[in-house]
Design a protein around this motif. Structure first.
Motif, mmCIF file in Angstrom:
data_model
loop_
_atom_site.group_PDB
_atom_site.id
_atom_site.type_symbol
_atom_site.label_atom_id
_atom_site.label_comp_id
_atom_site.label_asym_id
_atom_site.label_seq_id
_atom_site.Cartn_x
_atom_site.Cartn_y
_atom_site.Cartn_z
ATOM 1 N N ASP A 58 53.522 -13.665 -0.658
ATOM 2 C CA ASP A 58 52.673 -14.846 -0.495
ATOM 3 C C ASP A 58 51.700 -14.983 -1.662
ATOM 4 N N TRP A 59 51.169 -13.858 -2.123
ATOM 5 C CA TRP A 59 50.243 -13.880 -3.250
ATOM 6 C C TRP A 59 50.957 -14.266 -4.533
ATOM 7 N N ILE A 60 52.187 -13.789 -4.720
ATOM 8 C CA ILE A 60 52.962 -14.170 -5.898
ATOM 9 C C ILE A 60 53.178 -15.680 -5.899
ATOM 10 N N ALA A 61 53.608 -16.217 -4.751
ATOM 11 C CA ALA A 61 53.855 -17.659 -4.650
ATOM 12 C C ALA A 61 52.575 -18.448 -4.922
ATOM 13 N N TYR A 62 51.455 -17.967 -4.431
ATOM 14 C CA TYR A 62 50.176 -18.665 -4.624
ATOM 15 C C TYR A 62 49.794 -18.707 -6.106
ATOM 16 N N VAL A 63 49.911 -17.566 -6.792
ATOM 17 C CA VAL A 63 49.544 -17.499 -8.201
ATOM 18 C C VAL A 63 50.472 -18.393 -9.037
ATOM 19 N N VAL A 64 51.759 -18.400 -8.687
ATOM 20 C CA VAL A 64 52.718 -19.242 -9.411
ATOM 21 C C VAL A 64 52.406 -20.718 -9.168
ATOM 22 N N ARG A 65 52.099 -21.108 -7.905
ATOM 23 C CA ARG A 65 51.755 -22.503 -7.588
ATOM 24 C C ARG A 65 50.546 -22.971 -8.376
ATOM 25 N N GLN A 66 49.617 -22.051 -8.592
ATOM 26 C CA GLN A 66 48.415 -22.405 -9.345
ATOM 27 C C GLN A 66 48.684 -22.501 -10.844
ATOM 28 N N GLY A 67 49.863 -22.060 -11.271
ATOM 29 C CA GLY A 67 50.210 -22.132 -12.683
ATOM 30 C C GLY A 67 49.579 -21.041 -13.523
ATOM 31 N N ARG A 68 49.108 -19.992 -12.890
ATOM 32 C CA ARG A 68 48.451 -18.913 -13.629
ATOM 33 C C ARG A 68 49.443 -18.036 -14.380
ATOM 34 N N MET A 69 50.678 -17.906 -13.863
ATOM 35 C CA MET A 69 51.706 -17.106 -14.528
ATOM 36 C C MET A 69 53.061 -17.396 -13.918
ATOM 37 N N SER A 70 54.088 -16.894 -14.553
ATOM 38 C CA SER A 70 55.447 -17.108 -14.056
ATOM 39 C C SER A 70 55.730 -16.144 -12.901
ATOM 40 N N MET A 71 56.799 -16.444 -12.162
ATOM 41 C CA MET A 71 57.215 -15.602 -11.043
ATOM 42 C C MET A 71 57.500 -14.180 -11.531
ATOM 43 N N GLU A 72 58.201 -14.039 -12.640
ATOM 44 C CA GLU A 72 58.564 -12.723 -13.159
ATOM 45 C C GLU A 72 57.323 -11.910 -13.522
ATOM 46 N N ASP A 73 56.361 -12.570 -14.168
ATOM 47 C CA ASP A 73 55.130 -11.865 -14.541
ATOM 48 C C ASP A 73 54.339 -11.467 -13.294
ATOM 49 N N ALA A 74 54.248 -12.380 -12.335
ATOM 50 C CA ALA A 74 53.478 -12.102 -11.119
ATOM 51 C C ALA A 74 54.076 -10.933 -10.344
ATOM 52 N N GLU A 75 55.394 -10.811 -10.332
ATOM 53 C CA GLU A 75 56.038 -9.707 -9.612
ATOM 54 C C GLU A 75 55.703 -8.353 -10.207
ATOM 55 N N ALA A 76 55.304 -8.314 -11.484
ATOM 56 C CA ALA A 76 54.961 -7.052 -12.143
ATOM 57 C C ALA A 76 53.571 -6.547 -11.731
ATOM 58 N N TYR A 77 52.742 -7.429 -11.205
ATOM 59 C CA TYR A 77 51.395 -7.044 -10.796
ATOM 60 C C TYR A 77 51.406 -6.481 -9.373
ATOM 61 N N THR A 78 50.380 -5.687 -9.050
ATOM 62 C CA THR A 78 50.208 -5.239 -7.673
ATOM 63 C C THR A 78 49.534 -6.363 -6.890
ATOM 64 N N LYS A 79 49.601 -6.259 -5.583
ATOM 65 C CA LYS A 79 48.952 -7.267 -4.727
ATOM 66 C C LYS A 79 47.447 -7.297 -5.012
ATOM 67 N N ALA A 80 46.840 -6.122 -5.175
ATOM 68 C CA ALA A 80 45.401 -6.054 -5.441
ATOM 69 C C ALA A 80 45.060 -6.752 -6.755
ATOM 70 N N ASP A 81 45.930 -6.604 -7.770
ATOM 71 C CA ASP A 81 45.707 -7.271 -9.052
ATOM 72 C C ASP A 81 45.775 -8.785 -8.888
ATOM 73 N N LEU A 82 46.735 -9.264 -8.112
ATOM 74 C CA LEU A 82 46.879 -10.706 -7.891
ATOM 75 C C LEU A 82 45.659 -11.266 -7.182
ATOM 76 N N ILE A 83 45.163 -10.525 -6.194
ATOM 77 C CA ILE A 83 43.956 -10.978 -5.460
ATOM 78 C C ILE A 83 42.782 -11.039 -6.411
ATOM 79 N N ALA A 84 42.627 -9.998 -7.240
ATOM 80 C CA ALA A 84 41.510 -9.957 -8.189
ATOM 81 C C ALA A 84 41.616 -11.094 -9.203
ATOM 82 N N LEU A 85 42.824 -11.457 -9.559
ATOM 83 C CA LEU A 85 43.042 -12.519 -10.539
ATOM 84 C C LEU A 85 42.490 -13.861 -10.071
ATOM 85 N N VAL A 86 42.567 -14.139 -8.784
ATOM 86 C CA VAL A 86 42.121 -15.439 -8.268
ATOM 87 C C VAL A 86 40.736 -15.378 -7.624
ATOM 88 N N SER A 87 40.144 -14.218 -7.588
ATOM 89 C CA SER A 87 38.816 -14.088 -6.953
ATOM 90 C C SER A 87 37.714 -14.482 -7.882
#
Length: 153
Positions: free
Chosen positions: A124-153
């Motif tokens: 869900d976090w990967i999809a959210y970050v991709v929808r926001q246009g912050r990064m591609s699906m492939e790049d987002a999958e390389a991050y941890t969930k905690a990193d994705l949360i921190a990215l949008v906080s």
């Protein structure tokens, strides 16, 4: 006419008293120095109020989430689960069939484009970050969930 209650005094004597109690007696009752009892001295238990059952809350074992009922559970269990998990009003949940309740997702669907909850799965976090246009699906999958949360906080 005043309501009469019975109080077990400090010496073990049962005393009949009319409500409202004198202030000094009420204070002693509140502090536990006196106890309300039945006229025969047995412990007083009030009748529980008849209200609709509150939706269950999950235990520490389920991280506060209400576990999904089993397929053979009764409709009442499914109604309580839907009320607790999906925040459905009781009337709406009771108006649904058991099959409709079973079709509800494990967790409520977030509003389109809404930020996922912190306990949502990484997907869900990967999809959210991709929808926001912050990064591609492939790049987002390389991050941890905690990193994705921190990215949008």
């Amino acid at each position: 006419m005043a309501e009469t209650i019975y109080v077990l005094g400090e010496g073990g004597m049962v005393i009949a008293m009319d409500l409202p109690l004198p202030e000094s007696i009420q204070e002693r009752l509140d502090r536990g120095q006196l106890r309300r009892v039945h006229s025969d001295g047995s412990p007083y238990t009030s009748a529980p109020a008849r209200t609709a059952p509150a939706p269950a809350r999950g235990s520490a074992l389920t991280d506060g989430a209400v576990p999904r009922p089993g397929a053979r559970a009764g409709k009442d269990d499914w109604v309580l689960w839907a009320m607790a998990t999906h925040a459905l009003p009781q009337e709406n949940a009771e108006g649904m069939t058991k099959a409709q309740l079973q079709e509800l997702g494990e967790q409520p669907e977030p509003a389109a484009g809404a930020r996922p909850s912190e306990d949502a799965p990484k997907a869900d976090w990967i999809a959210y970050v991709v929808r926001q246009g912050r990064m591609s699906m492939e790049d987002a999958e390389a991050y941890t969930k905690a990193d994705l949360i921190a990215l949008v906080s």
